[in-house]
Design a protein around this motif. Sequence first.
Motif, PDB file in Angstrom:
ATOM      1  N   SER A  11       0.851  -1.198   0.000  1.00  0.00           N
ATOM      2  CA  SER A  11       0.000   0.000   0.000  1.00  0.00           C
ATOM      3  C   SER A  11       0.883   1.242   0.000  1.00  0.00           C
ATOM      4  O   SER A  11       2.100   1.168   0.212  1.00  0.00           O
ATOM      5  CB  SER A  11      -0.892   0.006   1.246  1.00  0.00           C
ATOM      6  OG  SER A  11      -0.110   0.252   2.404  1.00  0.00           O
ATOM      7  N   THR A  12       0.261   2.383  -0.202  1.00  0.00           N
ATOM      8  CA  THR A  12       0.977   3.659  -0.138  1.00  0.00           C
ATOM      9  C   THR A  12       1.619   3.827   1.237  1.00  0.00           C
ATOM     10  O   THR A  12       2.766   4.286   1.345  1.00  0.00           O
ATOM     11  CB  THR A  12       0.008   4.822  -0.428  1.00  0.00           C
ATOM     12  OG1 THR A  12      -0.574   4.605  -1.708  1.00  0.00           O
ATOM     13  CG2 THR A  12       0.712   6.155  -0.400  1.00  0.00           C
ATOM     14  N   GLU A  13       0.916   3.429   2.278  1.00  0.00           N
ATOM     15  CA  GLU A  13       1.449   3.523   3.640  1.00  0.00           C
ATOM     16  C   GLU A  13       2.647   2.590   3.833  1.00  0.00           C
ATOM     17  O   GLU A  13       3.610   2.945   4.520  1.00  0.00           O
ATOM     18  CB  GLU A  13       0.357   3.212   4.672  1.00  0.00           C
ATOM     19  CG  GLU A  13      -0.758   4.236   4.717  1.00  0.00           C
ATOM     20  CD  GLU A  13      -1.812   4.035   3.616  1.00  0.00           C
ATOM     21  OE1 GLU A  13      -1.894   2.928   3.022  1.00  0.00           O
ATOM     22  OE2 GLU A  13      -2.533   4.996   3.328  1.00  0.00           O
ATOM     23  N   ASP A  14       2.574   1.392   3.237  1.00  0.00           N
ATOM     24  CA  ASP A  14       3.694   0.449   3.326  1.00  0.00           C
ATOM     25  C   ASP A  14       4.945   1.058   2.705  1.00  0.00           C
ATOM     26  O   ASP A  14       6.032   1.018   3.297  1.00  0.00           O
ATOM     27  CB  ASP A  14       3.371  -0.860   2.609  1.00  0.00           C
ATOM     28  CG  ASP A  14       2.248  -1.653   3.251  1.00  0.00           C
ATOM     29  OD1 ASP A  14       1.908  -1.397   4.421  1.00  0.00           O
ATOM     30  OD2 ASP A  14       1.706  -2.545   2.563  1.00  0.00           O
ATOM     31  N   ALA A  16       5.597   4.191   2.239  1.00  0.00           N
ATOM     32  CA  ALA A  16       6.047   5.320   3.063  1.00  0.00           C
ATOM     33  C   ALA A  16       6.857   4.824   4.256  1.00  0.00           C
ATOM     34  O   ALA A  16       7.899   5.410   4.597  1.00  0.00           O
ATOM     35  CB  ALA A  16       4.847   6.148   3.525  1.00  0.00           C
ATOM     36  N   THR A  17       6.401   3.757   4.884  1.00  0.00           N
ATOM     37  CA  THR A  17       7.134   3.176   6.018  1.00  0.00           C
ATOM     38  C   THR A  17       8.512   2.710   5.581  1.00  0.00           C
ATOM     39  O   THR A  17       9.521   2.996   6.239  1.00  0.00           O
ATOM     40  CB  THR A  17       6.342   1.999   6.629  1.00  0.00           C
ATOM     41  OG1 THR A  17       5.100   2.486   7.118  1.00  0.00           O
ATOM     42  CG2 THR A  17       7.120   1.329   7.754  1.00  0.00           C
TER      43      THR A  17
END
Length: 83
Positions: A11-14, A16-17
């Motif tokens: 995901s986009t959050e993954d 980013a992390t």
Amino acid sequence: MFSKLENLIYSTEDWATMQTAHRMASAILNRDPTTHENAERLARCIMKLFDQGMRDAKDIALKAAEQEASVSAIGDERDGGIS
């Protein structure tokens, strides 16, 4: 087979992390995160740790920096030759 492929979709959050972890690990190692010769190897290490279930960017960065420092030390010994 499909479930394994499903696990490789981030995901986009993954992302980013993982990007945050890469920048943090590069800073720990005192390296440029984009131009250092081993930046991609560090990124693969971070992705592997993420795939193994780590989700905290700081924890990933610390572990990846530790692993990269070990790998680099081995390479330096090999390249320097052992007398």
